[in-house]
Design a protein around this motif. Structure first.
Motif, PDB file in Angstrom:
ATOM      1  N   UNK A  19      33.313  70.599 -46.410  1.00  0.00           N
ATOM      2  CA  UNK A  19      34.334  69.485 -44.802  1.00  0.00           C
ATOM      3  C   UNK A  19      35.317  71.011 -44.606  1.00  0.00           C
ATOM      4  N   UNK A  20      36.390  70.606 -43.492  1.00  0.00           N
ATOM      5  CA  UNK A  20      36.527  71.261 -43.021  1.00  0.00           C
ATOM      6  C   UNK A  20      37.976  71.092 -43.172  1.00  0.00           C
ATOM      7  N   UNK A  21      39.118  71.946 -43.903  1.00  0.00           N
ATOM      8  CA  UNK A  21      40.498  71.300 -44.889  1.00  0.00           C
ATOM      9  C   UNK A  21      41.133  72.392 -43.745  1.00  0.00           C
ATOM     10  N   UNK A  22      42.692  71.787 -43.252  1.00  0.00           N
ATOM     11  CA  UNK A  22      43.228  72.600 -42.345  1.00  0.00           C
ATOM     12  C   UNK A  22      44.171  72.854 -44.194  1.00  0.00           C
ATOM     13  N   UNK A  23      45.250  73.804 -43.914  1.00  0.00           N
ATOM     14  CA  UNK A  23      45.385  74.508 -45.510  1.00  0.00           C
ATOM     15  C   UNK A  23      46.859  73.719 -44.907  1.00  0.00           C
ATOM     16  N   UNK A  24      47.942  73.866 -43.772  1.00  0.00           N
ATOM     17  CA  UNK A  24      48.404  73.233 -43.864  1.00  0.00           C
ATOM     18  C   UNK A  24      49.062  71.415 -44.253  1.00  0.00           C
ATOM     19  N   UNK A  25      47.194  70.884 -44.273  1.00  0.00           N
ATOM     20  CA  UNK A  25      47.339  69.067 -44.969  1.00  0.00           C
ATOM     21  C   UNK A  25      47.276  68.947 -45.450  1.00  0.00           C
ATOM     22  N   UNK A  26      47.419  70.207 -46.600  1.00  0.00           N
ATOM     23  CA  UNK A  26      47.977  69.503 -48.390  1.00  0.00           C
ATOM     24  C   UNK A  26      48.549  69.650 -48.711  1.00  0.00           C
ATOM     25  N   UNK A  27      49.300  68.687 -50.178  1.00  0.00           N
ATOM     26  CA  UNK A  27      50.704  68.380 -50.377  1.00  0.00           C
ATOM     27  C   UNK A  27      50.276  69.060 -51.679  1.00  0.00           C
ATOM     28  N   UNK A  28      51.229  70.143 -52.074  1.00  0.00           N
ATOM     29  CA  UNK A  28      51.143  70.899 -53.230  1.00  0.00           C
ATOM     30  C   UNK A  28      51.988  71.109 -54.693  1.00  0.00           C
ATOM     31  N   UNK A  29      51.535  70.333 -55.310  1.00  0.00           N
ATOM     32  CA  UNK A  29      53.129  69.798 -56.467  1.00  0.00           C
ATOM     33  C   UNK A  29      52.190  70.792 -57.326  1.00  0.00           C
ATOM     34  N   UNK A  30      52.898  71.879 -57.816  1.00  0.00           N
ATOM     35  CA  UNK A  30      53.248  72.290 -59.398  1.00  0.00           C
ATOM     36  C   UNK A  30      54.268  71.946 -60.592  1.00  0.00           C
ATOM     37  N   UNK A  31      53.349  71.847 -61.378  1.00  0.00           N
ATOM     38  CA  UNK A  31      54.243  71.129 -62.596  1.00  0.00           C
ATOM     39  C   UNK A  31      53.356  70.041 -62.602  1.00  0.00           C
TER      40      UNK A  31
END
Length: 440
Positions: A19-31
Protein backbone atom coordinates in the motif's frame (compact mmCIF):
# COMPACT_ATOMS: atom_id res chain seq x y z
CA UNK A 1 6.83 9.66 -8.34
CA UNK A 2 7.25 7.06 -11.13
CA UNK A 3 9.39 4.90 -8.81
CA UNK A 4 6.39 4.41 -6.51
CA UNK A 5 4.34 2.96 -9.35
CA UNK A 6 7.23 0.66 -10.27
CA UNK A 7 7.27 -0.68 -6.71
CA UNK A 8 3.52 -1.32 -6.94
CA UNK A 9 3.99 -3.27 -10.18
CA UNK A 10 6.83 -5.34 -8.76
CA UNK A 11 4.96 -6.08 -5.53
CA UNK A 12 1.90 -7.24 -7.46
CA UNK A 13 4.03 -9.60 -9.54
CA UNK A 14 5.64 -11.03 -6.38
CA UNK A 15 2.31 -11.46 -4.57
CA UNK A 16 3.13 -8.80 -1.97
CA UNK A 17 0.32 -6.58 -0.70
CA UNK A 18 1.90 -3.15 -0.96
CA UNK A 19 0.00 0.00 0.00
CA UNK A 20 1.14 3.55 -0.75
CA UNK A 21 0.46 5.72 2.30
CA UNK A 22 0.95 9.45 2.77
CA UNK A 23 2.66 10.27 6.09
CA UNK A 24 0.45 13.28 6.86
CA UNK A 25 -2.71 11.15 6.62
CA UNK A 26 -1.76 9.32 9.82
CA UNK A 27 -2.98 10.23 13.30
CA UNK A 28 -0.08 9.84 15.68
CA UNK A 29 -1.20 9.13 19.27
CA UNK A 30 1.53 8.72 21.88
CA UNK A 31 0.72 7.23 25.27
CA UNK A 32 -2.49 5.46 24.26
CA UNK A 33 -3.51 2.39 26.24
CA UNK A 34 -3.29 0.22 23.12
CA UNK A 35 0.33 -0.70 22.41
CA UNK A 36 -0.22 -0.33 18.65
CA UNK A 37 -2.72 2.53 18.25
CA UNK A 38 -2.03 3.60 14.68
CA UNK A 39 -4.75 5.19 12.56
CA UNK A 40 -4.63 6.06 8.88
CA UNK A 41 -7.38 8.29 7.47
CA UNK A 42 -9.43 7.70 10.65
CA UNK A 43 -9.23 3.90 10.30
CA UNK A 44 -7.30 1.45 12.44
CA UNK A 45 -4.23 0.23 10.59
CA UNK A 46 -2.95 -3.33 10.90
CA UNK A 47 0.69 -3.86 11.80
CA UNK A 48 2.70 -4.14 8.55
CA UNK A 49 5.58 -6.56 7.97
CA UNK A 50 7.78 -3.72 6.75
CA UNK A 51 7.70 -0.09 5.63
CA UNK A 52 9.74 1.05 2.64
CA UNK A 53 10.42 4.76 3.16
CA UNK A 54 10.54 6.83 -0.05
CA UNK A 55 10.48 10.35 1.40
CA UNK A 56 14.25 10.83 1.14
CA UNK A 57 15.87 14.22 1.70
CA UNK A 58 12.45 15.91 1.76
CA UNK A 59 11.43 14.06 4.93
CA UNK A 60 9.89 16.55 7.37
CA UNK A 61 9.66 16.38 11.15
CA UNK A 62 6.16 14.86 11.21
CA UNK A 63 7.30 12.00 8.97
CA UNK A 64 10.38 11.36 11.10
CA UNK A 65 8.23 11.29 14.25
CA UNK A 66 5.86 8.84 12.57
CA UNK A 67 8.72 6.57 11.49
CA UNK A 68 10.14 6.59 15.02
CA UNK A 69 6.69 5.59 16.27
CA UNK A 70 6.70 2.56 13.95
CA UNK A 71 10.30 1.72 14.79
CA UNK A 72 9.65 1.65 18.54
CA UNK A 73 6.77 -0.75 17.93
CA UNK A 74 9.00 -3.24 16.18
CA UNK A 75 8.10 -2.56 12.55
CA UNK A 76 10.95 -3.09 10.11
CA UNK A 77 11.87 0.14 8.31
CA UNK A 78 13.85 0.33 5.06
CA UNK A 79 15.52 2.80 5.72
CA UNK A 80 15.12 3.89 9.35
CA UNK A 81 14.42 7.45 10.60
CA UNK A 82 17.87 8.03 12.13
CA UNK A 83 19.69 7.28 8.90
CA UNK A 84 17.16 9.22 6.78
CA UNK A 85 17.70 12.26 8.98
CA UNK A 86 21.47 11.80 8.82
CA UNK A 87 21.63 11.48 5.03
CA UNK A 88 19.27 14.43 4.51
CA UNK A 89 22.03 16.62 5.97
CA UNK A 90 24.89 16.61 3.46
CA UNK A 91 27.49 17.95 5.87
CA UNK A 92 26.58 15.43 8.57
CA UNK A 93 26.83 12.69 5.96
CA UNK A 94 30.31 13.85 4.91
CA UNK A 95 31.42 14.10 8.55
CA UNK A 96 30.37 10.51 9.21
CA UNK A 97 32.08 9.25 6.04
CA UNK A 98 35.27 11.18 6.75
CA UNK A 99 35.40 9.83 10.29
CA UNK A 100 35.27 6.32 8.82
CA UNK A 101 38.24 7.12 6.58
CA UNK A 102 36.28 7.17 3.31
CA UNK A 103 37.31 9.65 0.59
CA UNK A 104 35.23 12.83 0.25
CA UNK A 105 35.81 16.26 -1.33
CA UNK A 106 37.23 18.89 1.04
CA UNK A 107 34.28 20.82 2.44
CA UNK A 108 33.65 24.03 4.39
CA UNK A 109 30.42 24.95 6.17
CA UNK A 110 29.18 28.31 4.90
CA UNK A 111 28.71 31.27 7.22
CA UNK A 112 28.44 35.06 7.05
CA UNK A 113 30.60 36.97 6.58
CA UNK A 114 32.58 34.57 4.39
CA UNK A 115 36.36 34.65 4.49
CA UNK A 116 37.16 34.47 0.78
CA UNK A 117 40.89 34.17 1.46
CA UNK A 118 40.33 31.11 3.66
CA UNK A 119 38.06 29.53 1.07
CA UNK A 120 40.58 30.12 -1.71
CA UNK A 121 43.41 28.72 0.38
CA UNK A 122 41.55 25.57 1.48
CA UNK A 123 39.44 24.78 -1.58
CA UNK A 124 40.74 26.84 -4.48
CA UNK A 125 38.65 27.97 -7.45
CA UNK A 126 36.46 26.93 -9.09
CA UNK A 127 34.42 25.51 -6.21
CA UNK A 128 30.96 24.04 -5.65
CA UNK A 129 28.27 25.67 -3.50
CA UNK A 130 25.46 23.39 -2.21
CA UNK A 131 22.47 23.81 0.03
CA UNK A 132 22.50 21.26 2.85
CA UNK A 133 19.19 19.67 1.92
CA UNK A 134 19.04 19.94 -1.88
CA UNK A 135 18.08 16.96 -4.05
CA UNK A 136 18.08 15.92 -7.74
CA UNK A 137 20.78 18.48 -8.51
CA UNK A 138 18.78 21.45 -7.21
CA UNK A 139 20.56 23.95 -4.97
CA UNK A 140 23.99 23.24 -6.48
CA UNK A 141 26.07 25.77 -8.41
CA UNK A 142 29.66 26.34 -9.44
CA UNK A 143 31.70 29.48 -8.74
CA UNK A 144 34.46 29.91 -11.29
CA UNK A 145 36.64 32.44 -9.45
CA UNK A 146 36.96 34.53 -6.32
CA UNK A 147 35.15 37.52 -7.81
CA UNK A 148 32.09 35.43 -8.68
CA UNK A 149 32.16 33.83 -5.22
CA UNK A 150 32.26 37.20 -3.47
CA UNK A 151 29.33 38.42 -5.60
CA UNK A 152 27.31 35.34 -4.65
CA UNK A 153 28.01 35.53 -0.92
CA UNK A 154 27.30 39.26 -0.94
CA UNK A 155 23.95 38.63 -2.61
CA UNK A 156 23.01 35.88 -0.14
CA UNK A 157 24.01 37.98 2.84
CA UNK A 158 22.13 41.07 1.64
CA UNK A 159 19.03 38.98 0.96
CA UNK A 160 19.30 37.43 4.46
CA UNK A 161 19.10 33.97 2.93
CA UNK A 162 18.02 31.38 5.48
CA UNK A 163 19.27 28.24 3.73
CA UNK A 164 22.41 26.64 5.16
CA UNK A 165 25.04 25.74 2.59
CA UNK A 166 28.42 24.12 2.16
CA UNK A 167 31.41 24.85 -0.07
CA UNK A 168 33.28 22.00 -1.72
CA UNK A 169 36.52 21.49 -3.58
CA UNK A 170 35.77 21.09 -7.29
CA UNK A 171 36.95 17.68 -8.53
CA UNK A 172 38.08 18.51 -12.05
CA UNK A 173 38.55 14.91 -13.16
CA UNK A 174 34.82 14.34 -12.69
CA UNK A 175 33.54 17.38 -14.63
CA UNK A 176 30.14 16.53 -16.09
CA UNK A 177 30.17 12.89 -15.00
CA UNK A 178 29.84 10.70 -11.94
CA UNK A 179 28.66 7.19 -11.06
CA UNK A 180 25.45 6.26 -9.26
CA UNK A 181 25.98 2.96 -7.43
CA UNK A 182 22.88 1.24 -6.06
CA UNK A 183 23.54 -0.79 -2.90
CA UNK A 184 20.85 -3.13 -1.56
CA UNK A 185 21.47 -5.12 1.60
CA UNK A 186 25.22 -4.50 1.50
CA UNK A 187 25.64 -5.55 -2.13
CA UNK A 188 26.13 -3.52 -5.29
CA UNK A 189 23.23 -4.52 -7.55
CA UNK A 190 23.52 -1.92 -10.33
CA UNK A 191 25.50 1.11 -11.39
CA UNK A 192 25.47 3.70 -14.14
CA UNK A 193 27.77 6.46 -15.26
CA UNK A 194 25.91 9.75 -15.57
CA UNK A 195 27.10 12.22 -18.19
CA UNK A 196 26.13 15.79 -18.93
CA UNK A 197 25.02 16.45 -22.52
CA UNK A 198 25.48 20.21 -22.30
CA UNK A 199 29.09 20.38 -21.16
CA UNK A 200 28.00 21.59 -17.71
CA UNK A 201 29.26 20.16 -14.45
CA UNK A 202 25.92 18.59 -13.41
CA UNK A 203 25.29 15.06 -14.65
CA UNK A 204 21.90 14.32 -13.03
CA UNK A 205 19.53 12.39 -15.29
CA UNK A 206 16.66 14.48 -13.86
CA UNK A 207 18.42 17.56 -15.31
CA UNK A 208 18.86 16.16 -18.82
CA UNK A 209 21.97 14.05 -18.36
CA UNK A 210 22.18 10.51 -19.69
CA UNK A 211 22.97 7.29 -17.86
CA UNK A 212 24.96 4.42 -19.37
CA UNK A 213 25.55 0.98 -17.89
CA UNK A 214 28.70 0.86 -15.78
CA UNK A 215 30.58 -2.01 -14.18
CA UNK A 216 32.21 -0.44 -11.12
CA UNK A 217 35.79 -1.50 -10.35
CA UNK A 218 36.31 -3.40 -7.12
CA UNK A 219 37.67 -0.31 -5.34
CA UNK A 220 34.64 1.80 -6.27
CA UNK A 221 32.20 -0.98 -5.33
CA UNK A 222 33.89 -1.40 -1.96
CA UNK A 223 33.72 2.34 -1.28
CA UNK A 224 29.99 2.31 -2.03
CA UNK A 225 29.34 -0.70 0.23
CA UNK A 226 31.40 0.79 3.06
CA UNK A 227 29.52 4.08 2.74
CA UNK A 228 26.18 2.25 2.98
CA UNK A 229 27.42 0.39 6.07
CA UNK A 230 28.78 3.51 7.75
CA UNK A 231 25.52 5.39 7.16
CA UNK A 232 23.40 2.31 8.09
CA UNK A 233 21.53 2.43 4.77
CA UNK A 234 19.78 -0.78 3.67
CA UNK A 235 18.89 0.62 0.25
CA UNK A 236 20.82 3.57 -1.11
CA UNK A 237 22.24 5.28 -4.15
CA UNK A 238 25.84 6.33 -3.56
CA UNK A 239 27.11 9.01 -5.95
CA UNK A 240 30.84 8.72 -6.59
CA UNK A 241 33.15 11.19 -8.33
CA UNK A 242 36.23 10.33 -10.36
CA UNK A 243 39.37 11.76 -8.79
CA UNK A 244 42.94 11.96 -10.05
CA UNK A 245 43.98 9.47 -7.37
CA UNK A 246 40.88 7.27 -7.34
CA UNK A 247 37.35 8.14 -6.24
CA UNK A 248 35.49 10.44 -3.87
CA UNK A 249 31.98 10.08 -2.44
CA UNK A 250 29.81 12.97 -3.51
CA UNK A 251 26.67 12.12 -1.53
CA UNK A 252 24.28 9.36 -0.47
CA UNK A 253 20.53 9.01 -0.99
CA UNK A 254 18.08 7.23 1.31
CA UNK A 255 15.36 7.05 -1.38
CA UNK A 256 17.29 7.00 -4.66
CA UNK A 257 15.57 7.62 -7.96
CA UNK A 258 16.20 4.81 -10.40
CA UNK A 259 14.41 5.54 -13.68
CA UNK A 260 17.66 6.24 -15.51
CA UNK A 261 19.44 3.40 -13.69
CA UNK A 262 16.81 0.87 -14.77
CA UNK A 263 17.05 1.98 -18.40
CA UNK A 264 20.85 1.88 -18.32
CA UNK A 265 21.33 -1.41 -16.46
CA UNK A 266 18.23 -3.34 -17.53
CA UNK A 267 17.75 -4.48 -13.92
CA UNK A 268 14.28 -4.59 -12.35
CA UNK A 269 15.31 -2.58 -9.30
CA UNK A 270 12.00 -2.70 -7.34
CA UNK A 271 11.88 -6.48 -7.73
CA UNK A 272 15.51 -6.84 -6.59
CA UNK A 273 14.79 -4.62 -3.57
CA UNK A 274 11.58 -6.41 -2.56
CA UNK A 275 13.15 -9.85 -3.03
CA UNK A 276 15.95 -8.83 -0.65
CA UNK A 277 13.45 -7.54 1.92
CA UNK A 278 11.47 -10.81 1.76
CA UNK A 279 14.62 -12.98 1.89
CA UNK A 280 15.92 -11.17 5.00
CA UNK A 281 12.59 -10.80 6.78
CA UNK A 282 12.94 -11.89 10.41
CA UNK A 283 16.75 -12.04 10.26
CA UNK A 284 18.54 -10.59 13.31
CA UNK A 285 20.05 -7.15 13.01
CA UNK A 286 23.69 -7.11 11.95
CA UNK A 287 26.21 -5.90 14.50
CA UNK A 288 28.55 -3.22 13.18
CA UNK A 289 31.82 -4.71 11.98
CA UNK A 290 34.88 -3.67 14.01
CA UNK A 291 37.68 -1.85 12.22
CA UNK A 292 39.97 -4.88 12.47
CA UNK A 293 37.50 -7.13 10.62
CA UNK A 294 37.14 -4.53 7.88
CA UNK A 295 40.91 -4.35 7.50
CA UNK A 296 41.20 -8.15 7.39
CA UNK A 297 38.42 -8.41 4.81
CA UNK A 298 40.22 -5.80 2.71
CA UNK A 299 43.55 -7.59 3.09
CA UNK A 300 42.29 -11.11 2.32
CA UNK A 301 39.43 -10.63 -0.11
CA UNK A 302 39.58 -7.07 -1.44
CA UNK A 303 36.89 -5.91 0.99
CA UNK A 304 33.49 -7.24 1.94
CA UNK A 305 32.31 -6.95 -1.64
CA UNK A 306 35.03 -9.41 -2.63
CA UNK A 307 34.01 -11.86 0.09
CA UNK A 308 30.35 -11.58 -0.87
CA UNK A 309 31.28 -12.15 -4.51
CA UNK A 310 33.05 -15.37 -3.49
CA UNK A 311 29.97 -16.57 -1.60
CA UNK A 312 27.71 -15.67 -4.53
CA UNK A 313 29.89 -17.58 -7.01
CA UNK A 314 30.39 -20.64 -4.80
CA UNK A 315 26.99 -21.86 -3.64
CA UNK A 316 28.46 -25.21 -2.52
CA UNK A 317 29.95 -25.02 0.98
CA UNK A 318 33.11 -26.99 0.18
CA UNK A 319 33.87 -24.88 -2.89
CA UNK A 320 33.34 -21.71 -0.83
CA UNK A 321 35.68 -22.92 1.91
CA UNK A 322 38.29 -23.89 -0.69
CA UNK A 323 38.12 -20.46 -2.35
CA UNK A 324 38.43 -18.72 1.02
CA UNK A 325 41.36 -20.93 2.03
CA UNK A 326 43.27 -20.26 -1.17
CA UNK A 327 42.92 -16.52 -0.70
CA UNK A 328 44.04 -16.75 2.92
CA UNK A 329 47.14 -18.73 1.93
CA UNK A 330 47.90 -16.25 -0.87
CA UNK A 331 47.49 -13.29 1.50
CA UNK A 332 49.80 -14.99 4.01
CA UNK A 333 52.49 -15.49 1.37
CA UNK A 334 52.23 -11.85 0.27
CA UNK A 335 52.37 -10.67 3.91
CA UNK A 336 55.53 -12.72 4.48
CA UNK A 337 57.00 -11.20 1.32
CA UNK A 338 56.34 -7.74 2.75
CA UNK A 339 58.17 -8.80 5.90
CA UNK A 340 61.36 -9.98 4.17
CA UNK A 341 61.62 -7.64 1.19
CA UNK A 342 63.16 -4.16 1.48
CA UNK A 343 60.60 -1.37 1.77
CA UNK A 344 61.69 0.02 -1.58
CA UNK A 345 60.50 -3.16 -3.33
CA UNK A 346 56.99 -3.15 -1.86
CA UNK A 347 54.04 -1.10 -3.06
CA UNK A 348 53.28 1.17 -0.10
CA UNK A 349 49.95 2.19 -1.61
CA UNK A 350 48.96 -1.35 -2.53
CA UNK A 351 45.98 -3.09 -0.96
CA UNK A 352 48.10 -5.53 1.09
CA UNK A 353 50.45 -2.85 2.39
CA UNK A 354 47.59 -0.53 3.35
CA UNK A 355 45.75 -3.40 5.06
CA UNK A 356 48.81 -4.46 7.04
CA UNK A 357 49.50 -0.90 8.15
CA UNK A 358 45.85 -0.51 9.23
CA UNK A 359 46.10 -3.62 11.38
CA UNK A 360 49.48 -2.54 12.77
CA UNK A 361 48.34 1.00 13.62
CA UNK A 362 45.21 -0.31 15.32
CA UNK A 363 46.93 -3.06 17.29
CA UNK A 364 46.42 -3.44 21.01
CA UNK A 365 49.52 -2.25 22.83
CA UNK A 366 50.05 -5.14 25.25
CA UNK A 367 53.23 -5.85 27.19
CA UNK A 368 53.52 -9.62 27.17
CA UNK A 369 56.32 -9.41 29.71
CA UNK A 370 53.76 -8.28 32.24
CA UNK A 371 51.95 -11.61 32.05
CA UNK A 372 52.58 -13.84 34.99
CA UNK A 373 54.06 -17.30 34.58
CA UNK A 374 50.72 -19.09 34.58
CA UNK A 375 49.35 -16.86 31.82
CA UNK A 376 52.51 -17.40 29.74
CA UNK A 377 52.18 -21.15 30.14
CA UNK A 378 48.53 -21.14 29.10
CA UNK A 379 49.29 -18.93 26.10
CA UNK A 380 52.09 -21.23 24.93
CA UNK A 381 49.97 -24.36 25.39
CA UNK A 382 47.15 -22.83 23.37
CA UNK A 383 49.56 -21.83 20.57
CA UNK A 384 51.13 -25.29 20.64
CA UNK A 385 47.78 -27.07 20.54
CA UNK A 386 46.51 -25.00 17.64
CA UNK A 387 49.81 -25.49 15.78
CA UNK A 388 49.64 -29.29 16.18
CA UNK A 389 46.08 -29.35 14.89
CA UNK A 390 47.01 -27.10 11.95
CA UNK A 391 50.01 -29.35 11.23
CA UNK A 392 47.93 -32.52 10.80
CA UNK A 393 45.03 -30.80 9.03
CA UNK A 394 46.62 -30.94 5.51
CA UNK A 395 47.12 -34.70 5.84
CA UNK A 396 43.54 -35.21 7.05
CA UNK A 397 42.37 -33.24 4.01
CA UNK A 398 44.35 -35.57 1.72
CA UNK A 399 47.03 -33.08 0.65
CA UNK A 400 49.95 -34.32 -1.43
CA UNK A 401 53.32 -34.84 0.23
CA UNK A 402 55.07 -31.67 -0.88
CA UNK A 403 52.34 -29.05 -0.14
CA UNK A 404 51.24 -30.96 2.96
CA UNK A 405 54.78 -30.98 4.33
CA UNK A 406 55.22 -27.27 3.66
CA UNK A 407 51.97 -26.39 5.44
CA UNK A 408 52.88 -28.66 8.37
CA UNK A 409 56.28 -27.02 8.74
CA UNK A 410 54.69 -23.59 8.58
CA UNK A 411 52.16 -24.50 11.29
CA UNK A 412 54.82 -25.93 13.62
CA UNK A 413 56.92 -22.80 13.20
CA UNK A 414 54.37 -20.72 15.14
CA UNK A 415 55.25 -22.09 18.63
CA UNK A 416 58.93 -21.57 17.81
CA UNK A 417 58.22 -18.02 16.67
CA UNK A 418 56.24 -17.47 19.88
CA UNK A 419 59.25 -18.48 21.96
CA UNK A 420 61.87 -16.66 19.90
CA UNK A 421 59.91 -13.41 20.03
CA UNK A 422 59.50 -13.71 23.80
CA UNK A 423 60.45 -11.04 26.29
CA UNK A 424 63.58 -11.83 28.26
CA UNK A 425 63.22 -14.89 30.42
CA UNK A 426 60.04 -16.27 28.86
CA UNK A 427 61.78 -19.03 26.87
CA UNK A 428 63.32 -20.59 29.93
CA UNK A 429 60.18 -20.28 31.99
CA UNK A 430 57.96 -21.68 29.24
CA UNK A 431 60.24 -24.65 28.48
CA UNK A 432 60.58 -25.38 32.18
CA UNK A 433 56.80 -25.27 32.54
CA UNK A 434 56.40 -27.69 29.63
CA UNK A 435 58.88 -30.16 31.13
CA UNK A 436 57.13 -30.01 34.49
CA UNK A 437 53.60 -30.15 33.05
CA UNK A 438 51.44 -33.19 33.81
CA UNK A 439 50.74 -34.42 30.27
CA UNK A 440 47.79 -36.79 29.79
Amino acid sequence: MPEVFRFQEAASALGISLEVLHPHSFDLVVGAADGWSVKYQDREMERPDFILCRTGAETDYFTLALLRHFERRGVRLVNGPATIELVADKLHTLQRLNRAGLPIPRTILGKFPMDAALVERELGFPLIVKTLKGTRGAGVLKCEDRSQFEDLTGLLESAEAQADFILQHYVRASHGRDVRVLVVGGRVVAAMERRSLTGGFKSNVSLGGIGVAYNPPAEMAEIAVQAADVLDLDVTGIDILFDEDGYRICEANSAPGFQGLERASGLDIPTATLEWIVATHGAPDRAPAPAESNALAELLFGGRTGLRAISDRNTDYRRFVSAVGLRMVAAGIVALAHAVLPASLTDRKGRVSLGLHTLFDGRVQANLASLDDAEQERTLLVVLGVAIWAAILPWLAGAEAMPGGCLTALALAFPLLFLLSAPAGRVGKSMSSLLKADWP
